[in-house]
Every structure is written in structure tokens, then in C-alpha cells.
Design a protein around this motif. Structure first.
Motif, PDB file in Angstrom:
ATOM      1  N   VAL A 137      62.521  32.397  42.149  1.00  0.00           N
ATOM      2  CA  VAL A 137      61.742  31.392  42.877  1.00  0.00           C
ATOM      3  C   VAL A 137      60.248  31.533  42.590  1.00  0.00           C
ATOM      4  N   TYR A 138      59.743  32.773  42.619  1.00  0.00           N
ATOM      5  CA  TYR A 138      58.308  33.011  42.424  1.00  0.00           C
ATOM      6  C   TYR A 138      57.988  33.626  41.054  1.00  0.00           C
ATOM      7  N   GLY A 139      58.853  34.538  40.619  1.00  0.00           N
ATOM      8  CA  GLY A 139      58.588  35.277  39.386  1.00  0.00           C
ATOM      9  C   GLY A 139      58.606  34.427  38.126  1.00  0.00           C
ATOM     10  N   LYS A 140      59.248  33.266  38.176  1.00  0.00           N
ATOM     11  CA  LYS A 140      59.288  32.370  37.015  1.00  0.00           C
ATOM     12  C   LYS A 140      58.074  31.454  36.929  1.00  0.00           C
ATOM     13  N   THR A 141      57.137  31.639  37.853  1.00  0.00           N
ATOM     14  CA  THR A 141      55.911  30.821  37.821  1.00  0.00           C
ATOM     15  C   THR A 141      55.105  31.121  36.557  1.00  0.00           C
ATOM     16  N   PRO A 142      54.685  30.106  35.821  1.00  0.00           N
ATOM     17  CA  PRO A 142      53.816  30.352  34.656  1.00  0.00           C
ATOM     18  C   PRO A 142      52.550  31.099  35.073  1.00  0.00           C
ATOM     19  N   LYS A 143      52.008  31.880  34.164  1.00  0.00           N
ATOM     20  CA  LYS A 143      50.815  32.689  34.445  1.00  0.00           C
ATOM     21  C   LYS A 143      49.698  31.820  35.028  1.00  0.00           C
ATOM     22  N   PHE A 144      49.028  32.349  36.059  1.00  0.00           N
ATOM     23  CA  PHE A 144      47.917  31.619  36.664  1.00  0.00           C
ATOM     24  C   PHE A 144      46.847  32.596  37.140  1.00  0.00           C
ATOM     25  N   SER A 145      45.688  32.045  37.481  1.00  0.00           N
ATOM     26  CA  SER A 145      44.585  32.878  37.969  1.00  0.00           C
ATOM     27  C   SER A 145      44.098  32.355  39.311  1.00  0.00           C
ATOM     28  N   VAL A 146      43.493  33.252  40.075  1.00  0.00           N
ATOM     29  CA  VAL A 146      42.884  32.900  41.353  1.00  0.00           C
ATOM     30  C   VAL A 146      41.426  33.330  41.283  1.00  0.00           C
ATOM     31  N   SER A 147      40.535  32.390  41.492  1.00  0.00           N
ATOM     32  CA  SER A 147      39.105  32.694  41.496  1.00  0.00           C
ATOM     33  C   SER A 147      38.484  31.973  42.685  1.00  0.00           C
ATOM     34  N   THR A 148      38.171  32.758  43.723  1.00  0.00           N
ATOM     35  CA  THR A 148      37.700  32.132  44.951  1.00  0.00           C
ATOM     36  C   THR A 148      36.708  33.031  45.673  1.00  0.00           C
ATOM     37  N   CYS A 149      36.094  32.477  46.689  1.00  0.00           N
ATOM     38  CA  CYS A 149      35.132  33.231  47.500  1.00  0.00           C
ATOM     39  C   CYS A 149      35.598  33.215  48.944  1.00  0.00           C
ATOM     40  N   LEU A 150      35.788  34.402  49.497  1.00  0.00           N
ATOM     41  CA  LEU A 150      36.186  34.527  50.892  1.00  0.00           C
ATOM     42  C   LEU A 150      34.934  34.544  51.768  1.00  0.00           C
ATOM     43  N   ASP A 197      27.747  39.179  63.517  1.00  0.00           N
ATOM     44  CA  ASP A 197      26.810  38.054  63.553  1.00  0.00           C
ATOM     45  C   ASP A 197      26.481  37.505  62.162  1.00  0.00           C
ATOM     46  N   SER A 198      27.274  37.866  61.180  1.00  0.00           N
ATOM     47  CA  SER A 198      26.969  37.410  59.816  1.00  0.00           C
ATOM     48  C   SER A 198      28.233  36.902  59.121  1.00  0.00           C
ATOM     49  N   VAL A 199      28.015  36.235  57.997  1.00  0.00           N
ATOM     50  CA  VAL A 199      29.113  35.758  57.157  1.00  0.00           C
ATOM     51  C   VAL A 199      28.989  36.422  55.798  1.00  0.00           C
ATOM     52  N   LEU A 200      30.036  37.102  55.395  1.00  0.00           N
ATOM     53  CA  LEU A 200      30.039  37.804  54.114  1.00  0.00           C
ATOM     54  C   LEU A 200      30.754  36.982  53.063  1.00  0.00           C
ATOM     55  N   ASP A 201      30.151  36.892  51.886  1.00  0.00           N
ATOM     56  CA  ASP A 201      30.794  36.214  50.758  1.00  0.00           C
ATOM     57  C   ASP A 201      31.433  37.270  49.866  1.00  0.00           C
ATOM     58  N   VAL A 202      32.761  37.225  49.796  1.00  0.00           N
ATOM     59  CA  VAL A 202      33.504  38.193  48.991  1.00  0.00           C
ATOM     60  C   VAL A 202      34.214  37.440  47.864  1.00  0.00           C
ATOM     61  N   LYS A 203      33.824  37.726  46.634  1.00  0.00           N
ATOM     62  CA  LYS A 203      34.435  37.049  45.485  1.00  0.00           C
ATOM     63  C   LYS A 203      35.704  37.782  45.057  1.00  0.00           C
ATOM     64  N   VAL A 204      36.761  36.999  44.855  1.00  0.00           N
ATOM     65  CA  VAL A 204      38.054  37.565  44.444  1.00  0.00           C
ATOM     66  C   VAL A 204      38.501  36.882  43.158  1.00  0.00           C
ATOM     67  N   ASN A 205      38.866  37.687  42.176  1.00  0.00           N
ATOM     68  CA  ASN A 205      39.410  37.176  40.911  1.00  0.00           C
ATOM     69  C   ASN A 205      40.698  37.930  40.594  1.00  0.00           C
ATOM     70  N   MET A 206      41.769  37.177  40.391  1.00  0.00           N
ATOM     71  CA  MET A 206      43.051  37.788  40.058  1.00  0.00           C
ATOM     72  C   MET A 206      43.772  36.988  38.979  1.00  0.00           C
ATOM     73  N   ASP A 207      44.468  37.714  38.129  1.00  0.00           N
ATOM     74  CA  ASP A 207      45.392  37.093  37.185  1.00  0.00           C
ATOM     75  C   ASP A 207      46.794  37.452  37.636  1.00  0.00           C
ATOM     76  N   VAL A 208      47.669  36.441  37.682  1.00  0.00           N
ATOM     77  CA  VAL A 208      49.037  36.653  38.163  1.00  0.00           C
ATOM     78  C   VAL A 208      50.025  36.242  37.074  1.00  0.00           C
ATOM     79  N   LYS A 209      50.897  37.165  36.709  1.00  0.00           N
ATOM     80  CA  LYS A 209      51.894  36.915  35.672  1.00  0.00           C
ATOM     81  C   LYS A 209      53.264  37.325  36.199  1.00  0.00           C
ATOM     82  N   HIS A 210      54.251  36.454  35.996  1.00  0.00           N
ATOM     83  CA  HIS A 210      55.597  36.683  36.534  1.00  0.00           C
ATOM     84  C   HIS A 210      55.559  36.930  38.038  1.00  0.00           C
ATOM     85  N   GLY A 211      54.583  36.299  38.707  1.00  0.00           N
ATOM     86  CA  GLY A 211      54.477  36.439  40.154  1.00  0.00           C
ATOM     87  C   GLY A 211      53.854  37.741  40.616  1.00  0.00           C
ATOM     88  N   ARG A 212      53.388  38.562  39.681  1.00  0.00           N
ATOM     89  CA  ARG A 212      52.773  39.852  40.032  1.00  0.00           C
ATOM     90  C   ARG A 212      51.302  39.880  39.623  1.00  0.00           C
TER      91      ARG A 212
END
Length: 372
Positions: free
Chosen positions: A271-284, A290-305
Motif C-alpha cells: 500500500v505504501y512501500g510501492k509509492t514512487p520515490k518522493f521528497s518532502v521539503s517544508t517549514c514547520l 511566546d515565539s514561533v520557531l521556523d524549523v526546516k525539514v528535508n527528507m527523501d523517501v524511497k519505497h516508503g522509507r
């Protein structure tokens, strides 16, 4: 006497549904099968079984089936890109990946599914869809339904009531399509809307469309009427008996090996592992005190991992050792909220007993899990 006449009318107005013995003994030319199961994995497994085992040179097959609530994605699609996985989990709606291409669809009991099996040489999806339209017109001549060049069926020239997908094997092929009868459109639109940000993928995207239920157009229709009309038209065109064979997809004596096919379709790896390779590039954007932190996240996902993981945290926000352990643990793990929750819980146990540190850690981990 009146009761007997009523029984005769019902008998004549419905296509005879026969027991499974007819499955093998049906005359050559064509066979109509209907599943007694509403389980999406079992019904998709039947498609695989027929494609792999039946001699489609001798018998073309029409398979009729309906599912309890489920989202079904195409063979080459990305579930994070196609639907709201969090909402699926909340509503206990199943997610399945079929073996054919095409886009994502929502199924429930207000949705009819039709699968046409032939040899590859005889495969013709346009003729199948014209058959469905002819059956609808036979039931209700006033319905404005037609097939488009994209192999969709439109109602009133604008509302999609049927989408198409197909699998072409070396010698066998099947074409399946949906028919929106009385599906929950609110749930449909909610679950087929991805909330995930920053995904980049070469997976096949779905094409959004305006949809409408047939029963909105004509409330006197029923799913059973539509199934029987389509089966009747199929029988007429293939010159076979008006006979629907009812089967149980869990019956190993009828469909040897079907259980293994069903189990495979339920696995995370499929269901998930057959997903074609993808990337996630976002800012949390994490609100902390009393503040807002910007946390940048970059991930490459292959075979769901998670293959590569980078989290850009403010300096000194977490001890370097703990941050390194988090990145190390995520790398190679499933891109999955359950697995990530287990990982971060384990790491938290070895974290220093510091309330401030625990608060920061929990905030980061909650946001990371929300990405999945």
C-alpha cells in the motif's frame, strides 16, 4: 394467488443469481460474476485471480462488486499526495493500492464497480463504457449520459459519474470503472484532499472533477437495478444466459491461492512501500511559549522509507546528541506516524529528566508526525 403472482413478477424482473457451481460450468463466451464481499482487498484480489488464472480466450468475464468505505489509489500513485491519510485513520476508512494505473477513487456502498476481463487483443474500454451507457439508457431513456474521449462517463455533460483504469498483461487484460450511484459526496471530497505540504513526486497525479450521484438525478433508481441492467446488456452483447454467478472471495476451494493475494494487498509494503520515490521539503512553524520557531525539514523517501533526513533546528534548542539520535533513528524507518511515534517514545526514555527539554522534544516530534 396474489403472492404467487408477485413472486413471478419479481423472478421475471431480476436476473437469476446462481450458486458458485455455475462458475466453472458456464458455457463458453462470457461469464458474469458478483462478489458477496464488501471488502476492498478481497475484491481487488479477485481481479488479480481472474487475470492470472482464467482462460480469457474461452471466456470473457464481467465482475460486479461493491466496497465498504475505502480509498483506492492507482498502481503508480503517492497516497500522501492523493488523500488525507489522517482523516482516513480517524474515520476507519481503508486505503488500498490496485494493480492498474489511473487515479484515486473513493468507494462506499453507494458506488458500483465493474471489471471487464478479455484477452489483450480484445481489450476495448470504449466499447465497455458504451455498454454501461446503453444499460443506463435502457433503464431511464431520459438520462443525459455519454462517454468522453478520456474514457469517463459524464452526466448532464458536466458531472463525472464514472472513471476508468486498466491493467494490460502479456496476454490478458482488464478494464475497470466506477459508477457513482449514492456515494457520500461530503466524505468523498474530504478524504480526496491532501493536507500534506512540500511534497515533490513524479507519481501519477489524479485529475479533479465535479461529480454527481445518479440517484440525485433519479431517486427511483437502486444499485440492484443498475447492476442487473448492466449484467443484462452484457449478456445480450455476448449472447450468453442472463445469469449472475455469486462468489465468495474468501473461498479457497473456488479460488485457490486467493487468501495470499488478499493478504499481499493489505501489507504496508504494497500500500505504501510501492509509492514512487518522493521528497518532502517544508517549514514547520512551531509555536513555543511566546515565539514561533521556523524549523526546516528535508527528507527523501524511497519505497516508503526515509532515505535522507535533515532537520534544521535553532542552535542549542536540543542537545546535539539527542538531535543526532533523532535523525539517525528516522533514517531508514518507515514514513509512517505509528513507527515514528514508537521511535521518538523510545528516544524520550533516554532523554535527561528535564521538563523544558521534554516539552521541546514533544513539540518537535508532534510536528514531525503531522508530516506523515
Amino acid at each position: 394467488m396474489v403472492l404467487q403472482s408477485l413472486k413471478n413478477c419479481l423472478w421475471q424482473s431480476c436476473i437469476l443469481r446462481t450458486p458458485k457451481a455455475c462458475f466453472w460450468s458456464a458455457a463458453s463466451g462470457g461469464l458474469i460474476i458478483q462478489s458477496v464481499s464488501n471488502d476492498v482487498y478481497q475484491n481487488l484480489a479477485v481481479e488479480d485471480w481472474i487475470h492470472d488464472h482464467m482462460d480469457l480466450e474461452k471466456q470473457q468475464v464481467l465482475f460486479l462488486w461493491r466496497n465498504s468505505p475505502a480509498v483506492v489509489i492507482g498502481r503508480h500513485q503517492n497516497p500522501w499526495q492523493e488523500c488525507n491519510l489522517r482523516l482516513l485513520r480517524q474515520k476507519n476508512i481503508k486505503l488500498a493500492r490496485r494493480r492498474s494505473g489511473g487515479g484515486t477513487v473513493y468507494h462506499d456502498l453507494g458506488n458500483i464497480n465493474l471489471t471487464f476481463f478479455t484477452t489483450r487483443k480484445k481489450y476495448e474500454r470504449m466499447e465497455n463504457l458504451k455498454l454501461v451507457v446503453k444499460a443506463l439508457k435502457a433503464l431511464r431513456p431520459q438520462l443525459d449520459v455519454h462517454v468522453t474521449d478520456r474514457y469517463d462517463i459524464l452526466l448532464d455533460r458536466q458531472y463525472k459519474i464514472s472513471g476508468t483504469a486498466a491493467k494490460l498483461g502479456r496476454t490478458s487484460a482488464y478494464h475497470h470503472c466506477t459508477l457513482l450511484c449514492n456515494a457520500d459526496k461530503f466524505v468523498l471530497s474530504s478524504v480526496l484532499k491532501s493536507p500534506y505540504k512540500g511534497l515533490k513526486s513524479n507519481a501519477t497525479p489524479s485529475v479533479p472533477a465535479s461529480v454527481k450521484n445518479l440517484f440525485e438525478e433519479d431517486p427511483s433508481l437502486t444499485s440492484e437495478m443498475l447492476l442487473d441492467a448492466i449484467a443484462k446488456e452484457y449478456a445480450t452483447q455476448h449472447q450468453i444466459d442472463h445469469c449472475i454467478t455469486v462468489i465468495n472471495p474468501a473461498d479457497e476451494t473456488l479460488l485457490p491461492g486467493i487468501s495470499n493475494k488478499t493478504k499481499e494487498l493489505q501489507t504496508w509494503e504494497w500500500v505504501y512501500g510501492k509509492t514512487p520515490k518522493f521528497s518532502v521539503s517544508t517549514c514547520l512553524n512551531m509555536a513555543y511559549k511566546d515565539s514561533v520557531l521556523d524549523v526546516k525539514v528535508n527528507m527523501d523517501v524511497k519505497h516508503g522509507r526515509i532515505e535522507v533526513c535533515n532537520i534544521d533546528l535553532p542552535e542549542q534548542w536540543l542537545p546535539p546528541g539527542l538531535y543526532s539520535e533523532l535523525v539517525k533513528s528516522l533514517t531508514g524507518s518507515k514514513f509512517c506516524p505509528n513507527e515514528t511515534t514508537t521511535l521518538v517514545t523510545t528516544l524520550l526514555r533516554v532523554c535527561p529528566q528535564d521538563d523544558e527539554l521534554h516539552s521541546r522534544w514533544n513539540l518537535l516530534c508532534e510536528n514531525m508526525i503531522m508530516l506523515m
